[in-house]
Write a protein that holds these residues in place. Structure first.
Motif, PDB file in Angstrom:
ATOM      1  N   LEU A   1       0.828  -1.210   0.000  1.00  0.00           N
ATOM      2  CA  LEU A   1       0.000   0.000   0.000  1.00  0.00           C
ATOM      3  C   LEU A   1       0.861   1.258   0.000  1.00  0.00           C
ATOM      4  N   GLY A   2       1.976   1.212   0.707  1.00  0.00           N
ATOM      5  CA  GLY A   2       2.890   2.350   0.721  1.00  0.00           C
ATOM      6  C   GLY A   2       3.497   2.615  -0.644  1.00  0.00           C
ATOM      7  N   TYR A   3       3.850   1.560  -1.368  1.00  0.00           N
ATOM      8  CA  TYR A   3       4.400   1.739  -2.717  1.00  0.00           C
ATOM      9  C   TYR A   3       3.356   2.361  -3.646  1.00  0.00           C
ATOM     10  N   ILE A   4       2.122   1.882  -3.543  1.00  0.00           N
ATOM     11  CA  ILE A   4       1.048   2.415  -4.389  1.00  0.00           C
ATOM     12  C   ILE A   4       0.771   3.871  -4.027  1.00  0.00           C
ATOM     13  N   GLU A   5       0.758   4.183  -2.738  1.00  0.00           N
ATOM     14  CA  GLU A   5       0.559   5.562  -2.300  1.00  0.00           C
ATOM     15  C   GLU A   5       1.666   6.464  -2.825  1.00  0.00           C
ATOM     16  N   GLU A   6       2.912   6.020  -2.730  1.00  0.00           N
ATOM     17  CA  GLU A   6       4.041   6.826  -3.210  1.00  0.00           C
ATOM     18  C   GLU A   6       3.910   7.125  -4.699  1.00  0.00           C
ATOM     19  N   ALA A   7       3.541   6.118  -5.482  1.00  0.00           N
ATOM     20  CA  ALA A   7       3.349   6.335  -6.921  1.00  0.00           C
ATOM     21  C   ALA A   7       2.213   7.315  -7.176  1.00  0.00           C
ATOM     22  N   ARG A   8       1.118   7.152  -6.443  1.00  0.00           N
ATOM     23  CA  ARG A   8      -0.051   8.023  -6.617  1.00  0.00           C
ATOM     24  C   ARG A   8       0.303   9.473  -6.293  1.00  0.00           C
ATOM     25  N   VAL A   9       0.997   9.708  -5.188  1.00  0.00           N
ATOM     26  CA  VAL A   9       1.367  11.069  -4.779  1.00  0.00           C
ATOM     27  C   VAL A   9       2.337  11.687  -5.795  1.00  0.00           C
TER      28      VAL A   9
ATOM     29  N   THR B   1      13.982  -3.891  -6.861  1.00  0.00           N
ATOM     30  CA  THR B   1      13.377  -2.637  -7.290  1.00  0.00           C
ATOM     31  C   THR B   1      12.063  -3.004  -7.942  1.00  0.00           C
ATOM     32  N   VAL B   2      10.977  -2.405  -7.461  1.00  0.00           N
ATOM     33  CA  VAL B   2       9.665  -2.694  -8.028  1.00  0.00           C
ATOM     34  C   VAL B   2       9.241  -1.556  -8.943  1.00  0.00           C
ATOM     35  N   ARG B   3       8.391  -1.881  -9.876  1.00  0.00           N
ATOM     36  CA  ARG B   3       7.791  -0.879 -10.754  1.00  0.00           C
ATOM     37  C   ARG B   3       6.307  -0.821 -10.425  1.00  0.00           C
ATOM     38  N   VAL B   4       5.847   0.375 -10.079  1.00  0.00           N
ATOM     39  CA  VAL B   4       4.432   0.589  -9.782  1.00  0.00           C
ATOM     40  C   VAL B   4       3.829   1.333 -10.961  1.00  0.00           C
ATOM     41  N   GLU B   5       2.771   0.774 -11.532  1.00  0.00           N
ATOM     42  CA  GLU B   5       2.076   1.399 -12.644  1.00  0.00           C
ATOM     43  C   GLU B   5       0.642   1.689 -12.243  1.00  0.00           C
ATOM     44  N   LEU B   6       0.172   2.867 -12.623  1.00  0.00           N
ATOM     45  CA  LEU B   6      -1.196   3.295 -12.356  1.00  0.00           C
ATOM     46  C   LEU B   6      -1.923   3.482 -13.677  1.00  0.00           C
ATOM     47  N   PHE B   7      -3.201   3.144 -13.706  1.00  0.00           N
ATOM     48  CA  PHE B   7      -4.002   3.360 -14.907  1.00  0.00           C
ATOM     49  C   PHE B   7      -5.445   3.636 -14.491  1.00  0.00           C
ATOM     50  N   ALA B   8      -6.126   4.455 -15.273  1.00  0.00           N
ATOM     51  CA  ALA B   8      -7.499   4.843 -14.968  1.00  0.00           C
ATOM     52  C   ALA B   8      -8.449   3.723 -15.387  1.00  0.00           C
ATOM     53  N   GLU B   9      -9.170   3.171 -14.419  1.00  0.00           N
ATOM     54  CA  GLU B   9     -10.172   2.147 -14.710  1.00  0.00           C
ATOM     55  C   GLU B   9     -11.551   2.753 -14.887  1.00  0.00           C
TER      56      GLU B   9
ATOM     57  N   GLY C   1      -6.442   1.756 -11.296  1.00  0.00           N
ATOM     58  CA  GLY C   1      -5.868   0.426 -11.250  1.00  0.00           C
ATOM     59  C   GLY C   1      -4.393   0.541 -10.920  1.00  0.00           C
ATOM     60  N   HIS C   2      -3.836  -0.515 -10.344  1.00  0.00           N
ATOM     61  CA  HIS C   2      -2.403  -0.516 -10.053  1.00  0.00           C
ATOM     62  C   HIS C   2      -1.826  -1.909 -10.237  1.00  0.00           C
ATOM     63  N   ARG C   3      -0.552  -1.905 -10.620  1.00  0.00           N
ATOM     64  CA  ARG C   3       0.226  -3.125 -10.733  1.00  0.00           C
ATOM     65  C   ARG C   3       1.580  -2.865 -10.095  1.00  0.00           C
ATOM     66  N   ILE C   4       2.072  -3.839  -9.341  1.00  0.00           N
ATOM     67  CA  ILE C   4       3.442  -3.794  -8.840  1.00  0.00           C
ATOM     68  C   ILE C   4       4.152  -4.997  -9.439  1.00  0.00           C
ATOM     69  N   SER C   5       5.224  -4.725 -10.165  1.00  0.00           N
ATOM     70  CA  SER C   5       5.976  -5.797 -10.815  1.00  0.00           C
ATOM     71  C   SER C   5       7.468  -5.579 -10.570  1.00  0.00           C
ATOM     72  N   SER C   6       8.262  -6.528 -11.007  1.00  0.00           N
ATOM     73  CA  SER C   6       9.707  -6.389 -10.888  1.00  0.00           C
ATOM     74  C   SER C   6      10.194  -5.398 -11.942  1.00  0.00           C
ATOM     75  N   ALA C   7      11.067  -4.487 -11.526  1.00  0.00           N
ATOM     76  CA  ALA C   7      11.640  -3.536 -12.476  1.00  0.00           C
ATOM     77  C   ALA C   7      12.773  -4.172 -13.273  1.00  0.00           C
ATOM     78  N   SER C   8      13.302  -5.292 -12.800  1.00  0.00           N
ATOM     79  CA  SER C   8      14.465  -5.895 -13.447  1.00  0.00           C
ATOM     80  C   SER C   8      14.162  -7.211 -14.165  1.00  0.00           C
TER      81      SER C   8
END
Length: 132
Positions: free
Chosen positions: A29-37, A72-80, A90-97
């Motif tokens: 949730l913290g990773y998603i919040e950081e991306a959103r902010v 290192t994770v990659r957080v992606e946001l998209f409008a659902e 929408g959100h996805r957390i995946s591996s950046a590497s």
């Protein structure tokens, strides 16, 4: 799938780990919040201004696999869904590497409210970013 409106790479911190040496579920949730902010801040310096700010009304997470350290994770946001006063991101957390490694997906419902707690229309900058 909807196009990504924002993506960011974030380092997993040692303090994010739990007793089993993988990232604690709350840290997602913290990773998603950081991306959103960061996304909101990139749209407008007044994203949480004097007149209105977004609050989280609901969140749904699907934990797909544990995240280990170091990573290192990659957080992606998209409008659902884009409403007049709310936005489902929408959100996805995946591996950046490592391609194809999905750690988490789901969505967050955000509502913009004024200082009295009344819902207000979405900011123009958010609407434009989601429509583009």
């Amino acid at each position: 799938m909807n196009p990504v409106v924002y993506g960011v790479a974030l380092e997993v911190r040692w303090r994010d780990l739990d007793a089993f040496n993988h990232v604690n579920n709350a840290s997602y949730l913290g990773y998603i919040e950081e991306a959103r902010v960061r996304w909101f801040k990139s749209l407008s310096s007044d994203w949480a201004g004097e007149s209105a700010a977004p609050i989280m009304a609901a969140v749904q997470l699907n934990y797909r696999r544990p995240v280990n350290w170091p990573e290192t994770v990659r957080v992606e946001l998209f409008a659902e869904r884009i409403g007049t006063k709310s936005l489902t991101l929408g959100h996805r957390i995946s591996s950046a590497s490592e391609d194809g490694v999905l750690y988490c997906d789901g969505h967050t419902v955000l509502v913009w409210v004024d200082r009295s707690g009344q819902s207000v229309p979405l900011p123009d900058a958010v609407l434009a970013a989601c429509a583009g």
